[in-house]
Motif scaffolding. Structure first.
Motif, PDB file in Angstrom:
ATOM      1  N   VAL A  93       0.829  -1.206   0.000  1.00 51.02           N
ATOM      2  CA  VAL A  93       0.000   0.000   0.000  1.00 51.02           C
ATOM      3  C   VAL A  93       0.864   1.258   0.000  1.00 51.02           C
ATOM      4  O   VAL A  93       2.007   1.252   0.461  1.00 51.02           O
ATOM      5  CB  VAL A  93      -0.947   0.049   1.225  1.00 51.02           C
ATOM      6  CG1 VAL A  93      -1.992  -1.047   1.165  1.00 51.02           C
ATOM      7  CG2 VAL A  93      -0.161  -0.017   2.532  1.00 51.02           C
ATOM      8  N   THR A  94       0.287   2.313  -0.544  1.00 42.29           N
ATOM      9  CA  THR A  94       0.819   3.658  -0.367  1.00 42.29           C
ATOM     10  C   THR A  94      -0.097   4.350   0.624  1.00 42.29           C
ATOM     11  O   THR A  94      -1.325   4.269   0.499  1.00 42.29           O
ATOM     12  CB  THR A  94       0.847   4.420  -1.703  1.00 42.29           C
ATOM     13  OG1 THR A  94       1.777   3.786  -2.578  1.00 42.29           O
ATOM     14  CG2 THR A  94       1.264   5.867  -1.505  1.00 42.29           C
TER      15      THR A  94
ATOM     16  N   GLU B  80       3.801  11.005   2.542  1.00 43.55           N
ATOM     17  CA  GLU B  80       3.392   9.802   1.817  1.00 43.55           C
ATOM     18  C   GLU B  80       4.487   8.745   1.902  1.00 43.55           C
ATOM     19  O   GLU B  80       5.675   9.048   1.731  1.00 43.55           O
ATOM     20  CB  GLU B  80       3.118  10.171   0.359  1.00 43.55           C
ATOM     21  CG  GLU B  80       2.235   9.179  -0.384  1.00 43.55           C
ATOM     22  CD  GLU B  80       1.729   9.779  -1.686  1.00 43.55           C
ATOM     23  OE1 GLU B  80       0.667  10.436  -1.681  1.00 43.55           O
ATOM     24  OE2 GLU B  80       2.421   9.606  -2.709  1.00 43.55           O
ATOM     25  N   HIS B  81       4.076   7.515   2.146  1.00 45.82           N
ATOM     26  CA  HIS B  81       5.017   6.415   2.319  1.00 45.82           C
ATOM     27  C   HIS B  81       4.507   5.158   1.617  1.00 45.82           C
ATOM     28  O   HIS B  81       3.330   5.075   1.250  1.00 45.82           O
ATOM     29  CB  HIS B  81       5.215   6.093   3.806  1.00 45.82           C
ATOM     30  CG  HIS B  81       5.599   7.264   4.647  1.00 45.82           C
ATOM     31  ND1 HIS B  81       6.893   7.711   4.760  1.00 45.82           N
ATOM     32  CD2 HIS B  81       4.843   8.093   5.416  1.00 45.82           C
ATOM     33  CE1 HIS B  81       6.934   8.759   5.568  1.00 45.82           C
ATOM     34  NE2 HIS B  81       5.700   9.013   5.974  1.00 45.82           N
ATOM     35  N   ALA B  82       5.371   4.168   1.501  1.00 43.21           N
ATOM     36  CA  ALA B  82       4.999   2.856   0.969  1.00 43.21           C
ATOM     37  C   ALA B  82       5.253   1.808   2.029  1.00 43.21           C
ATOM     38  O   ALA B  82       6.150   1.945   2.863  1.00 43.21           O
ATOM     39  CB  ALA B  82       5.793   2.540  -0.295  1.00 43.21           C
ATOM     40  N   GLY B  83       4.456   0.750   1.993  1.00 44.18           N
ATOM     41  CA  GLY B  83       4.626  -0.320   2.956  1.00 44.18           C
ATOM     42  C   GLY B  83       3.770  -1.515   2.610  1.00 44.18           C
ATOM     43  O   GLY B  83       3.232  -1.610   1.507  1.00 44.18           O
ATOM     44  N   VAL B  84       3.659  -2.440   3.568  1.00 45.96           N
ATOM     45  CA  VAL B  84       2.831  -3.635   3.364  1.00 45.96           C
ATOM     46  C   VAL B  84       1.862  -3.766   4.530  1.00 45.96           C
ATOM     47  O   VAL B  84       2.131  -3.323   5.647  1.00 45.96           O
ATOM     48  CB  VAL B  84       3.690  -4.910   3.254  1.00 45.96           C
ATOM     49  CG1 VAL B  84       4.648  -4.817   2.083  1.00 45.96           C
ATOM     50  CG2 VAL B  84       4.452  -5.179   4.550  1.00 45.96           C
ATOM     51  N   LEU B  85       0.719  -4.365   4.249  1.00 37.99           N
ATOM     52  CA  LEU B  85      -0.252  -4.604   5.308  1.00 37.99           C
ATOM     53  C   LEU B  85       0.171  -5.811   6.144  1.00 37.99           C
ATOM     54  O   LEU B  85       0.780  -6.759   5.637  1.00 37.99           O
ATOM     55  CB  LEU B  85      -1.634  -4.863   4.710  1.00 37.99           C
ATOM     56  CG  LEU B  85      -2.326  -3.696   4.003  1.00 37.99           C
ATOM     57  CD1 LEU B  85      -3.695  -4.140   3.489  1.00 37.99           C
ATOM     58  CD2 LEU B  85      -2.468  -2.487   4.914  1.00 37.99           C
TER      59      LEU B  85
ATOM     60  N   GLU C   3      -3.747   5.731   0.090  1.00 34.67           N
ATOM     61  CA  GLU C   3      -3.767   6.411  -1.205  1.00 34.67           C
ATOM     62  C   GLU C   3      -3.815   5.361  -2.322  1.00 34.67           C
ATOM     63  O   GLU C   3      -3.780   4.161  -2.067  1.00 34.67           O
ATOM     64  CB  GLU C   3      -2.505   7.280  -1.358  1.00 34.67           C
ATOM     65  CG  GLU C   3      -2.385   8.383  -0.319  1.00 34.67           C
ATOM     66  CD  GLU C   3      -3.391   9.501  -0.528  1.00 34.67           C
ATOM     67  OE1 GLU C   3      -3.941   9.613  -1.648  1.00 34.67           O
ATOM     68  OE2 GLU C   3      -3.631  10.257   0.425  1.00 34.67           O
ATOM     69  N   ALA C   4      -3.905   5.793  -3.569  1.00 37.05           N
ATOM     70  CA  ALA C   4      -3.753   4.856  -4.684  1.00 37.05           C
ATOM     71  C   ALA C   4      -2.371   4.223  -4.567  1.00 37.05           C
ATOM     72  O   ALA C   4      -1.404   4.894  -4.193  1.00 37.05           O
ATOM     73  CB  ALA C   4      -3.905   5.587  -6.014  1.00 37.05           C
ATOM     74  N   PRO C   5      -2.225   2.937  -4.855  1.00 35.71           N
ATOM     75  CA  PRO C   5      -0.926   2.268  -4.644  1.00 35.71           C
ATOM     76  C   PRO C   5       0.214   2.876  -5.450  1.00 35.71           C
ATOM     77  O   PRO C   5       1.344   2.941  -4.978  1.00 35.71           O
ATOM     78  CB  PRO C   5      -1.206   0.816  -5.044  1.00 35.71           C
ATOM     79  CG  PRO C   5      -2.476   0.849  -5.815  1.00 35.71           C
ATOM     80  CD  PRO C   5      -3.259   1.998  -5.307  1.00 35.71           C
ATOM     81  N   ILE C   6      -0.061   3.298  -6.687  1.00 36.67           N
ATOM     82  CA  ILE C   6       0.928   4.036  -7.481  1.00 36.67           C
ATOM     83  C   ILE C   6       0.253   5.351  -7.890  1.00 36.67           C
ATOM     84  O   ILE C   6      -0.358   5.435  -8.959  1.00 36.67           O
ATOM     85  CB  ILE C   6       1.393   3.240  -8.723  1.00 36.67           C
ATOM     86  CG1 ILE C   6       1.983   1.896  -8.288  1.00 36.67           C
ATOM     87  CG2 ILE C   6       2.434   4.039  -9.522  1.00 36.67           C
ATOM     88  CD1 ILE C   6       2.519   1.057  -9.437  1.00 36.67           C
ATOM     89  N   PRO C   7       0.350   6.365  -7.038  1.00 37.54           N
ATOM     90  CA  PRO C   7      -0.384   7.614  -7.293  1.00 37.54           C
ATOM     91  C   PRO C   7      -0.007   8.294  -8.602  1.00 37.54           C
ATOM     92  O   PRO C   7      -0.862   8.843  -9.295  1.00 37.54           O
ATOM     93  CB  PRO C   7      -0.015   8.494  -6.092  1.00 37.54           C
ATOM     94  CG  PRO C   7       0.423   7.534  -5.037  1.00 37.54           C
ATOM     95  CD  PRO C   7       1.087   6.416  -5.765  1.00 37.54           C
TER      96      PRO C   7
ATOM     97  N   CYS D 237      -4.886  -1.569  -2.842  1.00 38.67           N
ATOM     98  CA  CYS D 237      -3.561  -2.120  -2.583  1.00 38.67           C
ATOM     99  C   CYS D 237      -3.048  -2.773  -3.857  1.00 38.67           C
ATOM    100  O   CYS D 237      -3.738  -2.785  -4.888  1.00 38.67           O
ATOM    101  CB  CYS D 237      -3.627  -3.160  -1.460  1.00 38.67           C
ATOM    102  SG  CYS D 237      -4.590  -4.632  -1.928  1.00 38.67           S
ATOM    103  N   ILE D 238      -1.837  -3.309  -3.773  1.00 38.56           N
ATOM    104  CA  ILE D 238      -1.324  -4.210  -4.804  1.00 38.56           C
ATOM    105  C   ILE D 238      -1.172  -5.583  -4.161  1.00 38.56           C
ATOM    106  O   ILE D 238      -0.406  -5.749  -3.210  1.00 38.56           O
ATOM    107  CB  ILE D 238       0.034  -3.742  -5.359  1.00 38.56           C
ATOM    108  CG1 ILE D 238      -0.100  -2.366  -6.036  1.00 38.56           C
ATOM    109  CG2 ILE D 238       0.573  -4.766  -6.367  1.00 38.56           C
ATOM    110  CD1 ILE D 238       1.236  -1.771  -6.469  1.00 38.56           C
ATOM    111  N   LEU D 239      -1.916  -6.535  -4.660  1.00 38.53           N
ATOM    112  CA  LEU D 239      -1.819  -7.914  -4.183  1.00 38.53           C
ATOM    113  C   LEU D 239      -0.646  -8.581  -4.891  1.00 38.53           C
ATOM    114  O   LEU D 239      -0.601  -8.608  -6.128  1.00 38.53           O
ATOM    115  CB  LEU D 239      -3.118  -8.664  -4.483  1.00 38.53           C
ATOM    116  CG  LEU D 239      -3.146 -10.155  -4.135  1.00 38.53           C
ATOM    117  CD1 LEU D 239      -3.172 -10.359  -2.624  1.00 38.53           C
ATOM    118  CD2 LEU D 239      -4.336 -10.836  -4.800  1.00 38.53           C
ATOM    119  N   SER D 240       0.303  -9.105  -4.139  1.00 38.81           N
ATOM    120  CA  SER D 240       1.497  -9.699  -4.762  1.00 38.81           C
ATOM    121  C   SER D 240       1.106 -10.875  -5.650  1.00 38.81           C
ATOM    122  O   SER D 240       0.195 -11.647  -5.347  1.00 38.81           O
ATOM    123  CB  SER D 240       2.503 -10.138  -3.694  1.00 38.81           C
ATOM    124  OG  SER D 240       1.932 -11.087  -2.815  1.00 38.81           O
TER     125      SER D 240
END
Length: 289
Positions: free
Chosen positions: A4-5, A12-17, A66-70, A193-196
């Motif tokens: 997720v972003t 603004e940051h990136a990470g994982v749930l 936010e959108a995963p890739i804004p 999110c982005i599901l791997s």
């Protein structure tokens, strides 16, 4: 794994749930110096990060997703008429579309900034009189792909997200080319999110749905695509390099307003709530401003 972003304390940051999706783990806690999702994809190079049970996390209630890739590096690559039932409704629609073809239909979609889950969509009703929705599975490329064979495509997929390919049908049909009618500001909601890709593979079979004000409009499965994801990656990468972070929208099933009988046609209006769902990934819901 879900990436997720998010916005936390104004940044603004990136990470994982976390596994229970109650909190987000910052990229820094995974040993990655990456503030944006694009940087995170670059750092990972197609691999997944290791997450331990004692990794520090921030409660989901304390962040804004936010959108995963804004802001992608390039325009979104889109497929048109990639579900058989959507081809049929497009043929019936009072519009000019070339549906008598045996090859994939590719076009691009300009994206200033992707609309986040829960945020509003500008309907541009000063120039748009037929605002439409299209729920789509979005593919995120994980590392530079050139001359990739379909059998190897899975090695280049970072993951999947939900995209609402919002469309101004009057502009799309007036100009006989889809770019303008699909590229207005706010016309690319994305998330949550982005599901791997390791979760569902290179040819996912996921239920895909769209609701407007609670009424189900679209209901299908991604296995109904005419051109599947490995085919798309092989064909595109044969002529262009798909850079890491590239976003591909794979088409929409039937049920859009364009395909409705004119006597009951329901284009979007201000206040409408559009809810896009894809199993395993989640929900992307937005209101028309």
């Amino acid at each position: 794994m879900k990436f997720v972003t998010y916005k936390y304390k104004g940044a603004e940051h990136a990470g994982v749930l976390t596994a229970d999706e109650s909190a987000v783990i910052p990229a820094a806690e995974l040993g990655l110096k990456a503030e944006s999702m694009l940087e995170l994809i670059d750092k990972l190079g197609g691999k997944l990060p290791a997450v331990s049970d004692n990794t520090k996390a921030i409660a989901l209630a304390d962040v804004k997703i936010e959108a995963p890739i804004p802001e992608p590096r390039q325009d979104v690559i889109c497929l048109g008429l990639n579900y058989r039932d959507h081809v049929e409704e497009a043929t019936r629609a009072d519009a000019v579309f070339d549906v008598q073809r045996g090859d994939a239909v590719y076009f691009s979609k300009r994206l200033q900034r992707a609309v986040a889950p829960g945020d509003k969509i500008d309907g541009h009703f000063d120039i748009c009189d037929s605002l439409d929705y299209e729920v789509e599975l979005g593919v995120i490329i994980g590392r530079d792909a050139k001359n990739v064979k379909a059998a190897d495509a899975g090695k280049y997929i970072f993951g999947y997200t939900i995209i609402n390919d919002v469309s101004a049908r009057n502009l799309q049909t007036r100009h006989k080319q889809w770019y303008f009618g699909k590229s207005l500001d706010d016309f690319t909601p994305m998330g949550p999110c982005i599901l791997s890709a390791d979760t569902v593979g290179a040819m996912p079979e996921l239920n895909i749905r769209c609701y407007v004000n609670g009424e189900k409009r679209q209901d299908s499965n991604t296995r109904m695509m005419i051109f599947d994801i490995p085919y798309i990656i092989e064909e595109l990468s044969a002529g262009m390099t798909l850079k890491a972070g590239t976003v591909i929208a794979t088409g929409t099933p039937s049920g859009v307003a364009l395909g409705m009988d004119p006597s009951v046609q329901k284009y979007l209006v201000s206040g409408d709530v559009v809810r896009c769902e894809i199993d395993e990934i989640g929900v992307l819901e937005n209101t028309i401003a």
